[in-house]
Motif scaffolding. Structure first.
Motif, short mmCIF file in Angstrom:
data_model
loop_
_atom_site.label_atom_id
_atom_site.label_comp_id
_atom_site.label_asym_id
_atom_site.label_seq_id
_atom_site.Cartn_x
_atom_site.Cartn_y
_atom_site.Cartn_z
N ASP A 1 0.83 -1.21 0.00
CA ASP A 1 0.00 0.00 0.00
C ASP A 1 0.86 1.26 0.00
OD1 ASP A 1 -2.39 -1.17 -0.04
OD2 ASP A 1 -2.90 -0.83 2.08
N ARG A 2 1.83 1.28 0.90
CA ARG A 2 2.56 2.54 1.12
C ARG A 2 3.75 2.73 0.20
NH1 ARG A 2 3.99 2.34 7.23
NH2 ARG A 2 5.22 4.17 6.63
N PHE A 3 4.31 1.60 -0.28
CA PHE A 3 5.54 1.73 -1.07
C PHE A 3 5.45 1.03 -2.43
CE2 PHE A 3 6.47 1.85 3.45
CZ PHE A 3 7.02 3.12 3.55
N GLY A 4 4.39 0.26 -2.63
CA GLY A 4 4.21 -0.40 -3.91
C GLY A 4 5.13 -1.58 -4.10
N LYS A 5 5.87 -1.96 -3.05
CA LYS A 5 6.86 -3.04 -3.18
C LYS A 5 6.86 -3.88 -1.92
CE LYS A 5 10.00 -1.39 -6.51
NZ LYS A 5 9.91 -2.47 -7.42
N ASP A 6 7.24 -5.19 -2.08
CA ASP A 6 7.32 -6.01 -0.88
C ASP A 6 8.71 -5.93 -0.25
OD1 ASP A 6 8.76 -7.49 -2.66
OD2 ASP A 6 7.47 -9.26 -2.59
N ALA A 7 9.61 -5.18 -0.88
CA ALA A 7 10.93 -4.93 -0.28
C ALA A 7 11.16 -3.42 -0.28
CB ALA A 7 12.02 -5.66 -1.06
N PRO A 8 10.47 -2.71 0.62
CA PRO A 8 10.47 -1.24 0.51
C PRO A 8 11.78 -0.61 0.99
CG PRO A 8 9.19 -1.94 2.42
CD PRO A 8 9.60 -3.19 1.72
N ASP A 9 12.14 0.46 0.32
CA ASP A 9 13.29 1.25 0.76
C ASP A 9 12.75 2.35 1.67
OD1 ASP A 9 15.49 2.85 1.06
OD2 ASP A 9 16.17 2.63 -1.01
N LEU A 10 13.06 2.24 2.95
CA LEU A 10 12.48 3.17 3.93
C LEU A 10 13.42 4.33 4.25
CD1 LEU A 10 10.65 0.88 6.50
CD2 LEU A 10 9.92 1.68 4.28
N ARG A 11 14.42 4.53 3.40
CA ARG A 11 15.34 5.63 3.71
C ARG A 11 14.72 6.99 3.40
NH1 ARG A 11 20.47 3.89 0.40
NH2 ARG A 11 18.79 3.11 -0.92
N ASN B 1 17.61 -1.38 2.88
CA ASN B 1 17.62 -0.31 1.86
C ASN B 1 16.92 -0.73 0.57
OD1 ASN B 1 19.06 1.05 3.73
ND2 ASN B 1 21.00 1.11 2.61
N GLY B 2 15.80 -1.39 0.70
CA GLY B 2 15.01 -1.74 -0.48
C GLY B 2 15.44 -3.01 -1.17
N VAL B 3 16.36 -3.76 -0.57
CA VAL B 3 16.78 -5.03 -1.17
C VAL B 3 16.44 -6.16 -0.20
CG1 VAL B 3 18.73 -6.38 -2.04
CG2 VAL B 3 18.70 -3.90 -2.35
N GLU B 4 15.80 -7.20 -0.72
CA GLU B 4 15.52 -8.36 0.13
C GLU B 4 16.84 -9.06 0.41
OE1 GLU B 4 13.35 -11.62 -1.72
OE2 GLU B 4 14.31 -12.85 -0.17
N ILE B 5 17.21 -9.13 1.69
CA ILE B 5 18.49 -9.79 2.01
C ILE B 5 18.27 -11.13 2.69
CG2 ILE B 5 19.93 -7.72 2.09
CD1 ILE B 5 19.65 -7.89 5.18
N GLY B 6 17.01 -11.48 2.94
CA GLY B 6 16.75 -12.79 3.54
C GLY B 6 15.27 -13.05 3.62
#
Ligand code: ASP
Length: 596
Positions: free
Chosen positions: A284-294, A485-490
């Motif tokens: 909803d808020r970022f359009g992605k399942d791995a959001p970059d919240l910076r 930072n917007g990258v799925e790391i695990g």
């Protein structure tokens, strides 16, 4: 002579007066008419050697004259303070130099195809072909050494938390991560193949059944996928599994582990626990399942405002089940008309039909689609999005997944182009409650969003019987991803440990009983004997290192990576094999319809 070795990067002022022996490579030689300066490199750094034709012995001068870049040498000498004007603050040993009393060439080097210190600017192809030289660069050595220290910290940390490292086989039956397998033909069992593991998923679950209640492994995984900058056909996971846990317990272990890793790499403390948001909220808020919240620029839904709008582009799509969302860019003057045109093209990549915009000036909307919006719509929009003077609003109106995809990616692009992503900020976040399944229209079937062993949320168990393509998103899993930072790391999950539920899951995934038996019967069999409740996670070690070390590709944190075409340019793998080898394996190659 090797026993008394000192390391180049480790000598300093305290060693002045000592006679020390070094082994390394000639990084640079300068002959200043009578005084020869040699920069010697080893795995710890550089030290300057000095040979003075007026003071050094003849054979040393002679040897020094023969030295060329990348010769491997032994040098012994006295540690001396440099005179103030020759101090080099850019290297750790810049205050001292070694007055050489013994010098020996151990092996010579051809003129290297490039100068080691400038290799960073070369094409990656050349660097990968001559990886042994590229790896002499301090930047590469740093990455590889830090990688080692991270692995060491992982082992220490997890061992301290009662985890046991257990190796699982490389030659396996196909595993279920969903990518293509790499296959290895069996000579002894002609016509049969092993699959290289896409992950140790099944084995680690079996280990739980066996009672090893905390397992981990730093392990190579293999997936035959199309490659990108953050993918390799073989990559390394920090893989773990725990019995008798809920998601917060797994998360706590991982937060501590990542804090250790960041400490090792950046000597920095990070805040734990990490923020947690659900998958639905992230979308909803970022359009992605791995959001970059910076940074902000969150997506705001405004569909309700425009459902009976005269602006047909919005109203029509809302009527047919679509959505309108907007991203508000403060200080919108930073975004030029040319940029808006570029962005309009950009969203088309994500199948959006168009990008609409409006500026907010002196308390009202101006330009773009403003003139099509009624006064009350403008009022509502203002209330909802709270624009500030000179804000620029971007809108996408489309099917919900297209809106999220287009605006989610536009948000990232804006973040980059408006310099909102601070490279020194590390923003970790957990994304939880993923949907258990996804429906693929083309195949008319469900697939596991994570993998087939992930458990549904307890309160959603009964939905398994009524699931349909329409409500598939509502059935949530006990699955979690950790994002940096917007990258799925695990990513990981709590697993199904009830054989009946597992069978039901296979059925939902159109995995027939027959297929389940062939592929996973050992897991189902093991589950007959008192399986414990369990769950786990795997971290992508290469990706984590890439982000923390600010490298642009995971190839820069891997000693011997493959290219985007899956080739090792140094060893030239993959390669053809001899007809005899194929014969032994009973394999025939079909090459462009021709059997060779
Ligand atoms: N095996 C999973 C993967 O590789 C991770 C996990 O569920 O633990 O993605």
């Amino acid at each position: 002579m090797f026993k008394d070795r000192s390391y180049c990067g480790e000598v300093g002022k305290n060693d002045v007066g000592k006679y020390l022996t070094f082994f390394g490579w000639v990084a640079r030689k300068r002959d200043l008419g009578g005084i020869i300066f040699i920069e010697l490199r080893d795995v710890t750094g550089y030290v300057q050697l000095v040979v003075d034709s007026s003071k050094s012995e003849a054979h040393i001068i002679d040897t020094a004259n023969q030295l060329r870049n990348e010769y491997c040498i032994m040098a012994k000498g006295e540690v001396r303070l440099r005179s103030p004007e020759t101090i080099n603050p850019s290297i750790s040993t810049g205050e001292i130099e070694i007055f050489v009393t013994n010098l020996e060439i151990l092996s010579v080097s051809e003129v290297p195809p490039f100068q080691i210190s400038t290799a960073a600017n070369l094409s990656e192809e050349v660097r990968l072909k001559y990886r042994y030289l590229d790896l002499r660069r301090s930047e590469m050595q740093e990455a590889i050494i830090i990688r080692h220290r991270v692995c060491q910290a992982v082992r220490n940390y997890l061992s301290g938390k009662r985890f046991i490292e257990i190796e699982t086989p490389m030659l396996n039956k196909s595993t279920p991560e969903g990518a293509r397998d790499f296959l290895v033909p069996s000579r002894i069992n002609k016509g049969m193949f092993y699959a290289l593991p896409q992950s140790p998923q099944l084995f680690k679950q079996i280990l739980m059944v066996s009672g090893f209640d905390r397992y981990f492994q730093i392990v190579k995984c293999f997936r035959d996928e199309d490659l990108r900058n953050d993918r390799q056909p073989e990559f390394t996971q920090v893989d773990l599994e725990m019995s008798f846990v809920d998601p917060p317990m797994v998360m706590e272990v991982i937060e501590g582990l990542l804090a250790e890793i960041v400490k090792v790499v950046l000597n920095k403390e990070i805040e734990v626990p990490f923020q947690r948001i659900t998958y639905d909220e992230a979308m909803d808020r970022f359009g992605k399942d791995a959001p970059d919240l910076r940074f902000g620029l969150e997506l705001v839904e405004v569909s309700d405002i425009f459902k009976s709008s005269k602006f047909e582009a919005f109203a029509t799509i809302i009527r047919s089940g679509g959505k309108v969302k907007t991203v508000v860019v403060p200080q919108g003057a930073r975004v030029s008309r040319k940029m808006i045109d570029d962005y309009s093209e950009f969203v088309k990549i994500y199948k959006a039909k168009g990008l609409y915009w409006a500026r907010y000036k002196s308390g009202s909307f101006d330009g773009g689609i403003s003139k099509y919006l009624s006064e009350s719509e403008q009022k509502e929009l203002e209330k909802r999005t709270k624009p500030t003077e000179d804000s620029l609003l971007f809108f996408v109106a489309d099917f919900p997944h297209i809106v999220n995809d287009a605006l989610g990616n536009l948000r990232l692009r804006l973040g980059k182009e408006l310099n909102l992503c601070d490279d020194n900020t590390l923003k970790f976040v957990w994304v939880t409650d993923f949907p258990l399944l996804e429906y693929h229209e083309e195949d008319k079937r469900f697939y596991a969003k994570h993998h087939p062993f992930t458990a549904p949320k307890r309160e959603h168990y009964n939905m398994l019987d009524t699931i349909s393509p329409e409500n598939v998103d509502e059935l949530k899993a006990q699955a979690y991803d950790v994002v940096l930072n917007g990258v799925e790391i695990g990513g990981g999950s709590i697993r199904i440990f009830d054989p009946q539920l597992q069978k039901k899951m296979f059925a939902l995934l159109s995995i027939s009983e027959e297929e389940a038996k062939v592929k996973f019967s050992f897991l189902l069999d093991a589950f007959k004997y008192g399986p414990p409740p369990h769950g786990g996670i795997a971290l992508g070690l290469d990706r984590i290192l890439m982000i923390l070390l600010k490298r642009t590709s995971i190839r820069d944190v891997i000693a011997f990576p493959k290219t985007q075409k899956g080739q090792c340019l140094m060893s030239e793998a993959p390669s053809y094999v001899s007809p005899e080898q194929l014969e032994e394996l009973a394999i025939r190659i079909i090459d462009n319809e021709r059997i060779v």
